[in-house]
Design an enzyme around this catalytic site. Structure first.
Site, mmCIF file in Angstrom:
data_model
loop_
_atom_site.group_PDB
_atom_site.id
_atom_site.type_symbol
_atom_site.label_atom_id
_atom_site.label_comp_id
_atom_site.label_asym_id
_atom_site.label_seq_id
_atom_site.Cartn_x
_atom_site.Cartn_y
_atom_site.Cartn_z
ATOM 1 N N CYS A 120 0.861 -1.178 0.000
ATOM 2 C CA CYS A 120 0.000 0.000 0.000
ATOM 3 C C CYS A 120 0.895 1.225 0.000
ATOM 4 O O CYS A 120 2.043 1.161 0.428
ATOM 5 C CB CYS A 120 -0.920 0.013 1.228
ATOM 6 S SG CYS A 120 -2.218 1.266 1.079
ATOM 7 N N CYS A 122 0.081 4.168 1.565
ATOM 8 C CA CYS A 122 -0.239 5.188 2.578
ATOM 9 C C CYS A 122 0.872 5.421 3.594
ATOM 10 O O CYS A 122 0.981 6.501 4.162
ATOM 11 C CB CYS A 122 -1.555 4.858 3.278
ATOM 12 S SG CYS A 122 -1.531 3.338 4.225
ATOM 13 N N CYS A 130 -3.691 6.303 0.087
ATOM 14 C CA CYS A 130 -3.189 4.999 -0.362
ATOM 15 C C CYS A 130 -2.692 5.015 -1.812
ATOM 16 O O CYS A 130 -2.439 3.963 -2.402
ATOM 17 C CB CYS A 130 -4.257 3.929 -0.144
ATOM 18 S SG CYS A 130 -4.678 3.761 1.612
ATOM 19 N N LYS A 200 -12.336 -4.551 2.300
ATOM 20 C CA LYS A 200 -11.764 -3.720 3.359
ATOM 21 C C LYS A 200 -12.676 -2.520 3.573
ATOM 22 O O LYS A 200 -12.935 -1.754 2.649
ATOM 23 C CB LYS A 200 -10.368 -3.267 2.944
ATOM 24 C CG LYS A 200 -9.698 -2.377 3.967
ATOM 25 C CD LYS A 200 -8.265 -2.078 3.579
ATOM 26 C CE LYS A 200 -7.610 -1.148 4.573
ATOM 27 N NZ LYS A 200 -6.231 -0.827 4.200
ATOM 28 N N ARG A 210 -2.812 3.501 12.571
ATOM 29 C CA ARG A 210 -2.302 4.701 11.884
ATOM 30 C C ARG A 210 -1.280 5.419 12.757
ATOM 31 O O ARG A 210 -0.398 6.089 12.229
ATOM 32 C CB ARG A 210 -3.465 5.590 11.470
ATOM 33 C CG ARG A 210 -4.260 4.907 10.370
ATOM 34 C CD ARG A 210 -5.419 5.716 9.850
ATOM 35 N NE ARG A 210 -6.225 4.888 8.965
ATOM 36 C CZ ARG A 210 -7.436 5.204 8.550
ATOM 37 N NH1 ARG A 210 -7.990 6.339 8.936
ATOM 38 N NH2 ARG A 210 -8.099 4.389 7.744
ATOM 39 N N GLU A 238 -16.826 -7.353 -4.544
ATOM 40 C CA GLU A 238 -15.386 -7.088 -4.433
ATOM 41 C C GLU A 238 -14.580 -8.397 -4.432
ATOM 42 O O GLU A 238 -13.543 -8.496 -5.081
ATOM 43 C CB GLU A 238 -15.078 -6.303 -3.149
ATOM 44 C CG GLU A 238 -15.408 -4.829 -3.216
ATOM 45 C CD GLU A 238 -14.351 -4.005 -3.968
ATOM 46 O OE1 GLU A 238 -13.430 -4.589 -4.567
ATOM 47 O OE2 GLU A 238 -14.475 -2.767 -3.960
ATOM 48 N N LYS A 253 -11.719 -7.370 6.281
ATOM 49 C CA LYS A 253 -11.085 -6.529 7.293
ATOM 50 C C LYS A 253 -11.966 -5.340 7.601
ATOM 51 O O LYS A 253 -12.423 -4.702 6.669
ATOM 52 C CB LYS A 253 -9.744 -6.062 6.734
ATOM 53 C CG LYS A 253 -8.980 -5.122 7.598
ATOM 54 C CD LYS A 253 -7.791 -4.612 6.837
ATOM 55 C CE LYS A 253 -7.142 -3.550 7.695
ATOM 56 N NZ LYS A 253 -6.109 -2.862 7.010
ATOM 57 N N SER A 279 -6.142 -3.371 14.552
ATOM 58 C CA SER A 279 -5.520 -2.689 15.687
ATOM 59 C C SER A 279 -6.524 -2.257 16.755
ATOM 60 O O SER A 279 -6.296 -2.468 17.948
ATOM 61 C CB SER A 279 -4.724 -1.479 15.188
ATOM 62 O OG SER A 279 -5.557 -0.598 14.467
ATOM 63 N N TYR A 318 -2.566 -9.232 16.165
ATOM 64 C CA TYR A 318 -1.435 -8.771 16.976
ATOM 65 C C TYR A 318 -1.255 -9.662 18.193
ATOM 66 O O TYR A 318 -0.234 -9.602 18.864
ATOM 67 C CB TYR A 318 -1.655 -7.306 17.387
ATOM 68 C CG TYR A 318 -1.799 -6.400 16.174
ATOM 69 C CD1 TYR A 318 -0.671 -5.925 15.516
ATOM 70 C CD2 TYR A 318 -3.049 -6.076 15.659
ATOM 71 C CE1 TYR A 318 -0.791 -5.142 14.375
ATOM 72 C CE2 TYR A 318 -3.187 -5.291 14.521
ATOM 73 C CZ TYR A 318 -2.055 -4.829 13.882
ATOM 74 O OH TYR A 318 -2.176 -4.065 12.745
HETATM 75 C C1 PBG Z 1 -2.946 0.297 4.853
HETATM 76 C C2 PBG Z 1 -3.469 -0.554 5.961
HETATM 77 C C3 PBG Z 1 -4.236 -0.185 7.088
HETATM 78 C C4 PBG Z 1 -4.342 -1.322 7.872
HETATM 79 C C5 PBG Z 1 -3.682 -2.336 7.214
HETATM 80 N N1 PBG Z 1 -3.167 -1.856 6.029
HETATM 81 C C6 PBG Z 1 -4.746 1.115 7.520
HETATM 82 C C7 PBG Z 1 -5.722 1.872 6.739
HETATM 83 O O1 PBG Z 1 -6.329 1.416 5.773
HETATM 84 O O2 PBG Z 1 -5.879 3.036 7.112
HETATM 85 C C8 PBG Z 1 -5.033 -1.389 9.206
HETATM 86 C C9 PBG Z 1 -4.591 -2.478 10.112
HETATM 87 C C10 PBG Z 1 -5.021 -2.337 11.523
HETATM 88 O O3 PBG Z 1 -5.787 -1.443 11.908
HETATM 89 O O4 PBG Z 1 -4.569 -3.181 12.313
HETATM 90 N N2 PBG Z 1 -3.840 0.748 3.939
#
Ligand code: PBG
Length: 329
Positions: A120, A122, A130, A200, A210, A238, A253, A279, A318
């Site tokens: 990605c 970002c 992204c 996602k 983040r 998707e 996700k 997270s 995690y």
């Molecule tokens: C990158 C990405 C994100 C996560 C995984 N890959 C963050 C987002 O889309 O802002 C989030 C993972 C997490 O919250 O544990 N695009």
């Protein structure tokens, strides 16, 4: 008759009886551990909102991965925090950056660990979106879908060359799986699988990540490319799109607020399904455990069992190393 004939409690009487009829069994090899790589040596910078998680330089990354491996975890996914960010995110494919050097070191130290590269832009763009941004025909700022695709493909090729066994695009651009597949194939990497973050959602549960990845968008949000939490039929659309473009594993996700989506995607495709226990889900668990309000081990294993029961074959979490140890207790 006063008593029902069907008495489910008969099979709950002892631990061994319960185990005999258990429908879902967690195993440490179900888990994939997310790790955050930074440059330097001896760096271990804790993420305040994610107790137990830290940004790690490559030496510590290897140690963290080894600890998880010794507990039975057999896969990890790597995110990079670069020294330098720009509008296009060009550090994403830096062969000397923490992700590529991390993969080399991990491959040497733990040849049996499945190494996954999150793909990605970002973490690498200075604006935190992204992909590169542009003004659309109406004057609105938006991520430039088709300009992002070659950047993602280039990063994916760099990670696979550095030792990644699987690449995992998480950007949500349309057509990225096909672009990455073509890029890998043209570079002699046709045996590298793609695990796509197919489904996602634009979720508030990514907040702590983040902080960890320093990837919050400076302006606006990700609702113009990530999915609306209210939609499940769109999840099917998707997932099927990514299957058609050549995905090998599809991901949903976040996980906890989307267990129905995991089940739906499992019914829709014949591919392995991954789910990301993100997270914010981890932070809620840790915070409640630290306050003494819940039993962390019990609740963590209950959450992971629920995600697997919903249909996940792979769980990104995690808690991977801790949960793997708890399963062996
Ligand atoms: C990158 C990405 C994100 C996560 C995984 N890959 C963050 C987002 O889309 O802002 C989030 C993972 C997490 O919250 O544990 N695009």
């Amino acid at each position: 008759m006063a008593f029902p004939a069907d008495r489910p409690r008969r099979l709950r009487r002892t631990d061994t009886l319960r185990k005999l009829v258990r429908e879902t069994e967690l195993s440490p090899s179900d888990f994939m551990l997310p790790l955050f790589a930074v440059s330097g040596r001896g760096v271990r910078k804790p993420i305040a909102s994610m107790p137990g998680v830290a940004q790690l330089s490559v030496d510590n990354l290897v140690e963290e991965a080894r600890t998880a491996y010794n507990a039975g975890v057999r896969s990890l996914i790597l995110f990079g925090i670069p020294d330098r960010k720009d509008a296009e995110g060009t550090s994403a494919w830096d062969a000397n950056g923490p992700v590529c050097t991390g993969f080399k070191a991990l491959k040497d130290a733990l040849p049996d660990m499945v190494l996954v590269a999150d793909v990605c832009m970002c973490e690498y763009t200075d604006h935190g979106h992204c992909g590169p941004i542009e003004r659309d025909a109406r004057g609105h700022v938006a991520v430039a879908n088709d300009r992002t695709l070659p950047l993602l493909a280039r990063a994916a090729v760099a990670y696979a060359r550095a030792g990644a066994d699987i690449v995992a695009p998480s950007d949500m651009m349309d057509g990225r799986v096909a672009a990455i597949r073509t890029g890998l194939d043209e570079n002699g990497l046709s045996d590298t699988p793609i695990m796509s973050y197919a489904v996602k959602y634009a979720s508030g549960f990514y907040g702590p990540f983040r902080e960890a990845a320093q990837s919050a968008p400076k302006q606006g949000d990700r609702r113009g490319y990530q999915m609306d939490p209210a939609n499940v039929r769109e999840a099917r659309r998707e997932a099927l799109l990514d299957v058609g473009e050549g995905a090998d594993i599809v991901m949903v996700k976040p996980a906890l607020a989307y267990l129905d989506v995991i089940a739906e995607v499992k019914r829709t495709t014949n591919l392995p399904v991954a789910a990301y226990n993100v997270s914010g889900e981890y932070s809620m668990l840790k915070a409640a455990a630290q306050a003494g309000w819940i039993d962390e081990k019990r609740v963590c294993l209950e959450i992971l069992t629920g995600i697997k029961r919903a249909g996940a074959d792979i769980i990104l979490t995690y808690s991977a190393a801790e949960a793997a140890r708890w399963l062996q207790d």
